[in-house]
Design a protein around this motif. Structure first.
Motif, short mmCIF file in Angstrom:
data_model
loop_
_atom_site.label_atom_id
_atom_site.label_comp_id
_atom_site.label_asym_id
_atom_site.label_seq_id
_atom_site.Cartn_x
_atom_site.Cartn_y
_atom_site.Cartn_z
N ALA A 124 0.92 -1.32 0.10
CA ALA A 124 0.02 -0.16 0.04
C ALA A 124 0.91 1.13 -0.11
CB ALA A 124 -0.97 -0.17 1.31
N HIS A 125 0.52 2.47 -0.44
CA HIS A 125 1.28 3.55 -0.52
C HIS A 125 1.06 4.35 0.82
CE1 HIS A 125 0.60 4.19 -5.24
NE2 HIS A 125 1.29 3.25 -4.68
N GLU A 126 0.09 3.79 1.64
CA GLU A 126 0.25 4.56 3.13
C GLU A 126 -0.22 3.47 3.94
OE1 GLU A 126 -4.17 6.56 2.90
OE2 GLU A 126 -2.36 7.90 2.36
N VAL A 127 -0.01 3.61 5.05
CA VAL A 127 -0.33 2.74 6.17
C VAL A 127 -1.88 3.12 7.11
CG1 VAL A 127 0.11 1.69 8.19
CG2 VAL A 127 2.08 1.86 6.55
N ASP A 128 -2.62 2.32 6.94
CA ASP A 128 -3.94 2.75 7.64
C ASP A 128 -4.28 1.53 8.63
OD1 ASP A 128 -6.56 3.08 8.46
OD2 ASP A 128 -6.95 4.05 6.41
N THR A 129 -4.51 1.47 9.66
CA THR A 129 -4.85 0.37 10.38
C THR A 129 -6.26 -0.14 10.39
OG1 THR A 129 -5.44 1.84 12.22
CG2 THR A 129 -3.29 1.00 12.34
N PHE A 130 -7.25 0.56 10.00
CA PHE A 130 -8.62 0.58 9.97
C PHE A 130 -9.27 0.07 10.86
CE2 PHE A 130 -6.69 -0.32 5.64
CZ PHE A 130 -7.80 0.32 4.74
N LEU A 131 -8.81 0.70 12.04
CA LEU A 131 -9.49 0.46 13.29
C LEU A 131 -10.50 1.17 13.57
CD1 LEU A 131 -6.34 -0.17 15.53
CD2 LEU A 131 -8.01 -1.97 15.08
N PRO A 132 -11.44 0.83 14.55
CA PRO A 132 -12.54 1.96 15.04
C PRO A 132 -11.89 2.97 15.59
CG PRO A 132 -12.91 -0.12 16.22
CD PRO A 132 -11.89 -0.34 15.17
N ALA A 133 -12.60 4.12 15.65
CA ALA A 133 -11.96 5.49 16.27
C ALA A 133 -12.23 5.45 17.91
CB ALA A 133 -13.18 6.69 15.95
N ASP A 134 -13.04 4.66 18.67
CA ASP A 134 -13.08 4.67 20.15
C ASP A 134 -12.88 3.43 20.47
OD1 ASP A 134 -13.83 5.63 22.54
OD2 ASP A 134 -15.94 4.76 22.20
N LEU A 135 -11.65 3.48 21.06
CA LEU A 135 -10.89 2.10 21.47
C LEU A 135 -10.82 2.24 23.17
CD1 LEU A 135 -7.91 1.70 19.18
CD2 LEU A 135 -10.05 0.21 19.13
N PRO A 136 -11.11 1.13 23.72
CA PRO A 136 -11.14 1.06 25.06
C PRO A 136 -9.74 1.44 25.68
CG PRO A 136 -11.30 -1.00 24.48
CD PRO A 136 -11.38 -0.15 23.35
N ALA A 137 -9.60 2.15 27.06
CA ALA A 137 -8.44 2.37 27.68
C ALA A 137 -8.06 1.00 28.48
CB ALA A 137 -8.44 3.65 28.52
N GLN A 138 -6.68 0.61 28.48
CA GLN A 138 -6.19 -0.58 29.37
C GLN A 138 -6.96 -1.86 28.90
OE1 GLN A 138 -6.62 0.79 33.49
NE2 GLN A 138 -4.48 1.14 33.58
N PRO A 139 -6.85 -2.28 27.63
CA PRO A 139 -7.49 -3.46 27.37
C PRO A 139 -6.40 -4.48 27.85
CG PRO A 139 -6.06 -2.53 25.62
CD PRO A 139 -6.21 -1.36 26.45
N ASN A 140 -7.13 -5.90 28.12
CA ASN A 140 -6.54 -6.68 28.50
C ASN A 140 -5.18 -7.47 27.81
OD1 ASN A 140 -9.42 -7.07 29.45
ND2 ASN A 140 -8.31 -8.25 31.13
N VAL A 141 -5.53 -7.22 26.61
CA VAL A 141 -4.28 -7.55 25.56
C VAL A 141 -4.35 -6.57 24.49
CG1 VAL A 141 -3.28 -9.59 24.15
CG2 VAL A 141 -4.64 -10.01 26.41
N LEU A 142 -3.00 -6.34 23.84
CA LEU A 142 -3.03 -5.67 22.67
C LEU A 142 -2.11 -6.58 21.81
CD1 LEU A 142 -2.86 -3.26 20.72
CD2 LEU A 142 -1.05 -2.40 21.88
N VAL A 143 -2.67 -6.78 20.66
CA VAL A 143 -1.81 -7.86 19.65
C VAL A 143 -1.49 -6.91 18.41
CG1 VAL A 143 -2.10 -9.90 18.21
CG2 VAL A 143 -3.48 -9.77 20.42
N LEU A 144 -0.26 -6.84 18.46
CA LEU A 144 0.31 -5.90 17.20
C LEU A 144 1.00 -7.25 16.04
CD1 LEU A 144 2.26 -3.51 19.32
CD2 LEU A 144 -0.03 -3.38 18.14
N HIS A 145 0.31 -7.10 15.04
CA HIS A 145 0.48 -8.29 13.97
C HIS A 145 1.45 -7.26 12.77
CE1 HIS A 145 -1.21 -11.16 10.71
NE2 HIS A 145 -0.20 -11.65 11.61
N ASP A 146 2.64 -7.76 12.71
CA ASP A 146 3.78 -7.11 11.83
C ASP A 146 4.15 -8.12 10.63
OD1 ASP A 146 5.76 -5.98 10.66
OD2 ASP A 146 7.06 -5.86 12.51
N LEU A 147 3.56 -7.84 9.67
CA LEU A 147 3.98 -8.91 8.28
C LEU A 147 5.04 -8.13 7.62
CD1 LEU A 147 0.41 -10.01 7.50
CD2 LEU A 147 1.90 -11.04 8.60
N GLY A 148 5.58 -6.92 7.97
CA GLY A 148 6.66 -6.12 7.31
C GLY A 148 6.10 -5.42 6.08
N TYR A 149 4.72 -4.93 6.24
CA TYR A 149 4.19 -4.43 5.23
C TYR A 149 4.25 -2.57 5.48
CZ TYR A 149 2.10 -8.85 3.62
OH TYR A 149 1.62 -9.81 3.34
#
Length: 683
Positions: A124-149
């Motif tokens: 892609a020409h730019e990085v977009d996470t396509f996440l919803p705008a309102d995310l909860p604070a202090q989630p139990n788990v944050l999963v970061l998925h890095d495919l090198g893109y």
């Protein structure tokens, strides 16, 4: 942003993609038909787009959570429908593959849809996470998925996610791990809550000195040493997946654990099955993340994830009702069921290094090892406990780490040469290998089993005992037989037994006569030189138990004059066969080596005492008699003594090997201590 949630919340973010699949129902047929005949034919070829990358990971997490952590909420990216409709959309990374019907298992039978060719990626020409705008604070788990893109370099994408102050972070990354700003930030500021996930090949691509697996112990040692030397060791835990066969879990403040399938080694699950699916790591990520919510042992979670990856491959893409024009989908139901089930095929042990005992020693104490050896003779390797690594090549089996690693190393070298031969590559000289071991260790037998596996029906075995040759003039006729086999489109497997015997009174006198054939692939007969062609030379020694003993030259006054260094430099591989006798006080595997050797001899020499039913071969033999064979102190002539006792026993016409079948005490004395042997027989 809203406040913390009472139910577990998992936020998933990272590289997003659309996986475009060229679906070709008739790929095999079309490949053999001229273009003119194919043109205009409706064979159902079409293009399907599937949300991939982190979008797919979020879906896998949701599907598996329904079965093992139903209270969890998974928040992840979603793609607008218009992006999945166009392979030219530059807002998201695109991958391209060809998907065809392939055999579900092995190389025949029912078919499933899998990737036959991966064609490449368009970033892609730019990085977009396509996440919803309102995310909860202090989630139990944050999963970061890095495919090198590009996600790892886009601080504006991941810094707000870290600001959520997650309690636990899972970061799945790919090669290269160097110059990775996201990883550096996680290790600097979040190491105490960080679980790092990577693949074995990613570490190798990054320069890690981890060889292709020769044994599970060796792989665990290499991985543990590599991870603990790298910056990633600062993470609380690093999980290195080993394809679909296992995982190494390196704890920063605790022992390293190995989760593995004892029946297989790295790469063997997929090598026996056609095609690929990709995304094999997603079930493992999901199982580890969800397992952390229930405080499950991470080795169990890793095993669940590997089972899910296998289900992904075995199921292939889910399809719509039309076989000729399917709509592809991810087989989520099958993967979720596999992850939720108990992973009974896998075992977990502490990393066997330093003060930690080997996998074999962790499996048995002395008494149970002796009984397991008896069970192995009667019922075969499958009767051993499921967590014990067993290597089987043809009729040869071993549980000894040293022996397994040596044989696998030689098999890899032979396999490379065989592939070159089968693809028509010009091979101008033989592949030269050496086998060492005490007399009667079964040196030739093991190599023949490897050759039988690698070259079914296309090799010819030639055997020459140099101790029976009178002079060097006997060599050219043998070399001509090798050439004849090559001309008949066979790959000769040539055993040069007793190659280290003296020639005309000169120690190691034969070595100089093999230097030109080994190096140049030709031999001299009179004034003429003749090419040999592709072949495998196996030099089986009779005087040295190991390569070190042989190359040390203790048996020859002038090693250089005997051309010993020149000969050793031309070898491309070797193996030390241990044989049935105990080699040291640390050798705990010798009883099982004996058991598997004894069973192999009984199956081949006395098939009439073998009960063959329900796919199992059960040896009918007195249990105390078996115990004597596997526990006797020493076989005076190695495996030959074991074979001789069987040959001397009264088994003609018998349906069972009983104590009364044994030879006389005097005959036993040729090969074992008769008092000790008969004492064991009497219990």
């Amino acid at each position: 942003m809203s406040g913390a949630q009472s139910a577990p919340v998992i936020v998933v973010a990272g590289d997003v993609a659309v996986d475009w699949c060229f679906v070709n129902p008739a790929a095999d047929t079309l490949a053999t038909i001229d273009f003119g005949w194919v043109f205009g034919s409706d064979v159902g070829v079409h293009l399907d787009g599937l949300p991939g990358g982190t979008v797919r990971l979020a879906g896998v997490l949701r599907g598996i959570a329904l079965k093992i952590a139903p209270a969890a909420t998974v928040i992840g990216p979603s793609l607008p429908p218009e992006i999945v409709r166009s392979p030219r959309d530059t807002h998201v990374t695109q991958t391209f593959s060809t998907v065809t019907p392939l055999p579900a298992t092995g190389h025949g039978g029912p078919v499933v849809w899998r990737i036959s060719d991966f064609l490449g990626t368009h970033l892609a020409h730019e990085v977009d996470t396509f996440l919803p705008a309102d995310l909860p604070a202090q989630p139990n788990v944050l999963v970061l998925h890095d495919l090198g893109y590009g996600f790892r370099a886009a601080r504006e994408a991941w810094e707000p996610l870290l600001a959520l102050d997650p309690r636990h972070i899972f970061y799945a990354t790919t090669s290269p791990t160097q110059d990775n700003p996201l990883l550096e930030t996680l290790l600097d500021a979040y190491a105490d809550r960080l679980t790092l996930l990577a693949g074995m090949m990613d570490l190798r691509k990054g320069g890690a000195a981890i060889g292709m697996a020769l044994s599970w112990e060796q792989l665990a040692e290499d991985t543990d040493a590599t991870v603990r030397r790298l910056p990633m060791a600062r993470a609380t835990r690093t999980v290195v997946s080993v394809n679909l066969e296992g995982a190494v879990l390196v704890d920063r403040d605790g022992p390293t654990m190995l989760t593995f399938d004892p029946r297989l080694l790295e790469g063997e699950y997929l090598s026996a099955r056609a095609g690929l699916m990709g995304a094999y790591h997603l079930p493992t990520i999901a199982a580890l993340v969800l397992g952390s919510l229930t405080s499950e042992d991470p080795t169990t979670s890793a095993a669940r994830g590997i089972a899910g990856g296998r289900a992904l491959h075995d199921s292939g893409f889910a399809t719509g009702p039309g076989r000729d024009d399917p709509d592809l989908g991810f087989p989520l139901d099958e993967v979720a069921r596999a992850v939720a089930a108990e992973p009974t095929l896998f075992r977990s042990v502490r990393h066997p290094a330093g003060e930690t005992p080997s996998i074999l020693a962790q499996t048995f104490d002395a008494a149970s090892l002796a009984e397991a050896a008896v069970d192995a003779v009667l019922g075969g390797p499958q009767s051993l406990p499921g967590g014990l690594p067993i290597e089987t090549i043809g009729a040869w089996s071993s549980v000894d780490r040293v022996e397994i690693e040596a044989l696998r190393g030689m098999a890899q070298i032979m396999s490379q040469y065989v592939r070159q031969y089968q693809t028509g590559e010009r091979l101008e000289r033989p592949l030269s290998l050496a086998v060492f071991g005490p007399p009667g260790a079964g040196k030739s037998f093991v190599v023949k089993q490897i050759a039988k596996k690698l070259l079914p029906g296309v090799s010819r075995t030639l055997e020459y005992n140099l101790s029976q040759f009178e002079s060097a003039a006997d060599l050219p006729p043998a070399f001509h037989e090798v050439r004849d086999a090559v001309l008949e489109q066979q790959l000769p497997l040539v055993f040069w037994d007793e190659f280290d015997t003296p020639l005309e009174g000169r120690p190691l006198g034969w070595l100089r006569h093999f230097l030109a054939p080994m190096q140049d692939g030709q031999f001299r007969e009179g004034p003429a030189f003749h090419p040999l062609g592709p072949s495998v030379f196996v030099f089986a020694g009779g005087t040295a138990a190991t390569l070190d003993e042989f190359s040390g030259g203790a048996a020859v006054p002038e090693p250089r004059e005997a051309k010993l260094p020149d000969f050793v430099s031309r070898l491309r591989g070797y193996v030390n066969i241990l044989g049935p006798n105990r080699i040291s006080d640390d050798d705990v595997a010798y009883t099982l080596r004996r058991a598997l050797l004894l069973r192999s001899l009984l199956l081949s020499k006395t098939p009439h005492i073998v009960d063959r039913r329900d796919g199992r071969d059960t040896v009918r033999m007195d249990r105390d008699l078996v115990r004597a064979f596997v526990q006797i102190g020493t076989y005076l002539h190695g495996a030959r003594s074991m074979e001789a006792i069987i040959d001397m026993s009264a088994l003609t016409g018998a349906l069972r090997f009983e104590r009364a079948s044994l030879p006389t005490r005097g005959q036993l004395a040729l090969h074992v201590d008769p008092d000790e042997f008969l004492g064991l027989v009497r219990g």
